[in-house]
Enzyme design. Structure first.
Site, PDB file in Angstrom:
ATOM      1  N   ASN A 153      -3.583   1.737  10.836  1.00  0.00           N
ATOM      2  CA  ASN A 153      -4.309   2.194   9.706  1.00  0.00           C
ATOM      3  C   ASN A 153      -4.760   0.820   8.784  1.00  0.00           C
ATOM      4  O   ASN A 153      -4.044   0.583   7.815  1.00  0.00           O
ATOM      5  CB  ASN A 153      -3.432   3.206   8.754  1.00  0.00           C
ATOM      6  CG  ASN A 153      -4.293   3.370   7.307  1.00  0.00           C
ATOM      7  OD1 ASN A 153      -5.457   3.316   7.177  1.00  0.00           O
ATOM      8  ND2 ASN A 153      -3.425   3.881   6.330  1.00  0.00           N
ATOM      9  N   PRO A 154      -5.875   0.313   9.164  1.00  0.00           N
ATOM     10  CA  PRO A 154      -6.327  -1.052   8.692  1.00  0.00           C
ATOM     11  C   PRO A 154      -6.693  -0.994   7.170  1.00  0.00           C
ATOM     12  O   PRO A 154      -7.385   0.285   6.852  1.00  0.00           O
ATOM     13  CB  PRO A 154      -7.270  -1.328   9.666  1.00  0.00           C
ATOM     14  CG  PRO A 154      -8.005  -0.197   9.991  1.00  0.00           C
ATOM     15  CD  PRO A 154      -6.870   1.014   9.992  1.00  0.00           C
TER      16      PRO A 154
ATOM     17  N   PHE B 104       0.738  -1.525  -0.071  1.00  0.00           N
ATOM     18  CA  PHE B 104       0.040  -0.043   0.001  1.00  0.00           C
ATOM     19  C   PHE B 104       0.991   1.352  -0.054  1.00  0.00           C
ATOM     20  O   PHE B 104       1.700   1.250   0.682  1.00  0.00           O
ATOM     21  CB  PHE B 104      -0.893  -0.171   1.190  1.00  0.00           C
ATOM     22  CG  PHE B 104      -1.868   1.050   1.352  1.00  0.00           C
ATOM     23  CD1 PHE B 104      -3.038   0.982   0.966  1.00  0.00           C
ATOM     24  CD2 PHE B 104      -1.567   2.249   2.148  1.00  0.00           C
ATOM     25  CE1 PHE B 104      -3.822   2.068   1.098  1.00  0.00           C
ATOM     26  CE2 PHE B 104      -2.511   3.280   2.276  1.00  0.00           C
ATOM     27  CZ  PHE B 104      -3.667   3.249   1.593  1.00  0.00           C
TER      28      PHE B 104
HETATM   29  C1  LIG Z   1      -4.405   0.482   4.533  1.00  0.00           C
HETATM   30  S1  LIG Z   1      -2.873  -0.786   4.530  1.00  0.00           S
HETATM   31  C2  LIG Z   1      -1.876   0.337   5.615  1.00  0.00           C
HETATM   32  C3  LIG Z   1      -0.273   0.525   5.346  1.00  0.00           C
HETATM   33  C4  LIG Z   1       0.459   1.398   6.385  1.00  0.00           C
HETATM   34  N1  LIG Z   1       0.261   1.201   7.742  1.00  0.00           N
HETATM   35  C5  LIG Z   1       0.063   2.803   5.807  1.00  0.00           C
HETATM   36  O1  LIG Z   1      -0.574   3.660   6.794  1.00  0.00           O
HETATM   37  O2  LIG Z   1       0.434   3.380   4.898  1.00  0.00           O
HETATM   38  C6  LIG Z   1      -3.433  -1.770   5.726  1.00  0.00           C
HETATM   39  C7  LIG Z   1      -2.324  -2.834   5.588  1.00  0.00           C
HETATM   40  O3  LIG Z   1      -2.823  -3.854   6.460  1.00  0.00           O
HETATM   41  C8  LIG Z   1      -2.489  -5.202   6.217  1.00  0.00           C
HETATM   42  N2  LIG Z   1      -3.465  -6.006   7.003  1.00  0.00           N
HETATM   43  C9  LIG Z   1      -4.485  -6.366   6.431  1.00  0.00           C
HETATM   44  N3  LIG Z   1      -5.200  -7.418   7.208  1.00  0.00           N
HETATM   45  C10 LIG Z   1      -4.322  -7.769   8.200  1.00  0.00           C
HETATM   46  C11 LIG Z   1      -4.309  -8.448   9.320  1.00  0.00           C
HETATM   47  N4  LIG Z   1      -5.308  -9.381   9.408  1.00  0.00           N
HETATM   48  N5  LIG Z   1      -3.051  -8.554   9.914  1.00  0.00           N
HETATM   49  C12 LIG Z   1      -2.036  -7.939   9.557  1.00  0.00           C
HETATM   50  N6  LIG Z   1      -1.855  -6.916   8.647  1.00  0.00           N
HETATM   51  C13 LIG Z   1      -3.061  -6.972   7.685  1.00  0.00           C
HETATM   52  C14 LIG Z   1      -2.224  -5.189   4.654  1.00  0.00           C
HETATM   53  O4  LIG Z   1      -1.430  -6.158   4.206  1.00  0.00           O
HETATM   54  C15 LIG Z   1      -1.724  -3.712   4.455  1.00  0.00           C
HETATM   55  O5  LIG Z   1      -0.499  -3.685   4.463  1.00  0.00           O
END
Ligand SMILES: C[S@@+](CC[C@H](N)C(=O)[O-])C[C@H]1O[C@@H](n2cnc3c(N)ncnc32)[C@H](O)[C@@H]1O
Length: 277
Positions: free
Chosen positions: A185-186, A83
Site C-alpha cells: 500500500n504505497p 500512517f
Molecule cells: C500509505 S502508507 C501505508 C502503510 C501501511 N502499509 C498501511 O497500509 O497502513 C505508505 C508507507 O510507505 C512508506 N514509504 C514511502 N515511500 C517509501 C519508499 N520509497 N520506501 C519504503 N517505504 C516508503 C511511507 O513512509 C508510509 O509508511
C-alpha cells in the site's frame, strides 16, 4: 454518549456514533462491546470524554486520540509520524491471504509497511509464514518496531522489519526469486488532491505519490518482480483514478500474468493484483 454523537455529527465527522462510542470506551478503559455494562462516567471521566470529543470534532483522527487502530484481527499502536491503517486496505490483505491458500510456510513481503498493519495481519493469520516488512521513514519504523514487538509478545510469529527504500534493488536481495506473496500500500494520492481533514495527520510522504500519484508504483512493480518466485502473487493498492494506469504498468513490465483490477464494495477501483509469470 448521545451528546458526544450529536456534537461529532454537527462537526461533520463521518461516523459520529461509532467515534463517540470508541472515545467513551477509551476513557472508561473498556471495550466498545462492554460499554453498556459499564458504570458510566465519573466526573473526572466525563471531563476527559468531553475533551476527547472536542479533539475529534476539531479533525484529529479517532485513532490518534486512542493511540490504537484495528486492522483485521490485530490492533496497532499509531500516532504522529505514521500512517493510520484504513479499513479498505483489509481487502488487499484478504486477497493476499487467499492467494496463500495451498502454500505451506510461505514467504511474504509487505512493501511500504508503515505501522506494519499488513505484515502483522498476515503473520497473525498465517503463523507458518515468514514475513518481512520494508519501510523507509525513521518515524514510521519506530511505530513498526513497537507493533512488531507487541504482536510477538502476544504470541504471533516475529516479523522481520527492514529499514530501506522499496526502490533500492539491494533491499532483501537475498530473497530474489523466492517470495510467494508481495503486498504493498504505497503513497499514491496525486499532489493537490483535496483530502479529508483527518489525512492532514498522516505523514505527507505516506499519502502523496507525486504530481500524478504514480511516482513510486513503477519501482514497487520492479521490486515485486525481482522478489517473487514463479507464480508468486502481487497486490498493490492505488488511487481509484488509476484503474487503467496500474494494470498498464504491470503489463509494460512484462513479467506478470493474470493482471486484474479489483474494486471495493462501493465499486471504486481499489487495488490491482497479478502473478509472476
Ligand atoms: C500509505 S502508507 C501505508 C502503510 C501501511 N502499509 C498501511 O497500509 O497502513 C505508505 C508507507 O510507505 C512508506 N514509504 C514511502 N515511500 C517509501 C519508499 N520509497 N520506501 C519504503 N517505504 C516508503 C511511507 O513512509 C508510509 O509508511
Amino acid at each position: 454518549m448521545a451528546r458526544g454523537t450529536s456534537r461529532l455529527g454537527e462537526a461533520g465527522v463521518p461516523s459520529p456514533r461509532v467515534d463517540a462510542e470508541i472515545l467513551a470506551a477509551h476513557v472508561l478503559g473498556v471495550s466498545r462491546s462492554q460499554l453498556l455494562l459499564s458504570d458510566g462516567f465519573t466526573e473526572q471521566a466525563l471531563l476527559e470524554y468531553v475533551k476527547a470529543v472536542e479533539t475529534r470534532a476539531s479533525g484529529v483522527p479517532v485513532q490518534h486520540i486512542t493511540g490504537r487502530a484495528p486492522f483485521r484481527h490485530v490492533e496497532l499502536a499509531v500516532g504522529p509520524g505514521v500512517f493510520v491503517p484504513r479499513p479498505e486496505t483489509e481487502l488487499l490483505a484478504d486477497w493476499g491471504l487467499a492467494a496463500l491458500a495451498g502454500h505451506s510456510r510461505p514467504v511474504v513481503v509487505d512493501l511500504c509497511s508503515g505501522s506494519g498493519a499488513i505484515a502483522l495481519a498476515v503473520a497473525n493469520e498465517r503463523p507458518d509464514a515468514t514475513v518481512f516488512a520494508v519501510e523507509r521513514s525513521p518515524e514510521a519504523l519506530t511505530w513498526l518496531r513497537r507493533n512488531a514487538a507487541e504482536r510477538s509478545e502476544a504470541g504471533d510469529p516475529p516479523v522481520t522489519v527492514v529499514e530501506g527504500d522499496v526502490a533500492d534493488a539491494s533491499v532483501l536481495a537475498e530473497l530474489n526469486g523466492t517470495v510467494d506473496l508481495v503486498l504493498c500500500n504505497p503513497p499514491y494520492v496525486p499532489l493537490g488532491t483535496k483530502v479529508a481533514v483527518e489525512v492532514d495527520h498522516d505523514p505527507p510522504q505516506a499519502v502523496f505519490g507525486g504530481a500524478e500519484g504514480l511516482d513510486l508504483i513503477p519501482a514497487v512493480i520492479r521490486t515485486a518482480a525481482r522478489l517473487l518466485g514463479s507464480g508468486g502473487s502481487f497486490a498493490v493498492e492505488h488511487d481509484e483514478t488509476h484503474g487503467a494506469e496500474v494494470p498498464a504498468l504491470l503489463r509494460e513490465d512484462g513479467r506478470f500474468a493474470v493482471i486484474r483490477l479489483r474494486y471495493d464494495l462501493a465499486q471504486r477501483a481499489r487495488y490491482t493484483t497479478a502473478h509472476k509469470a
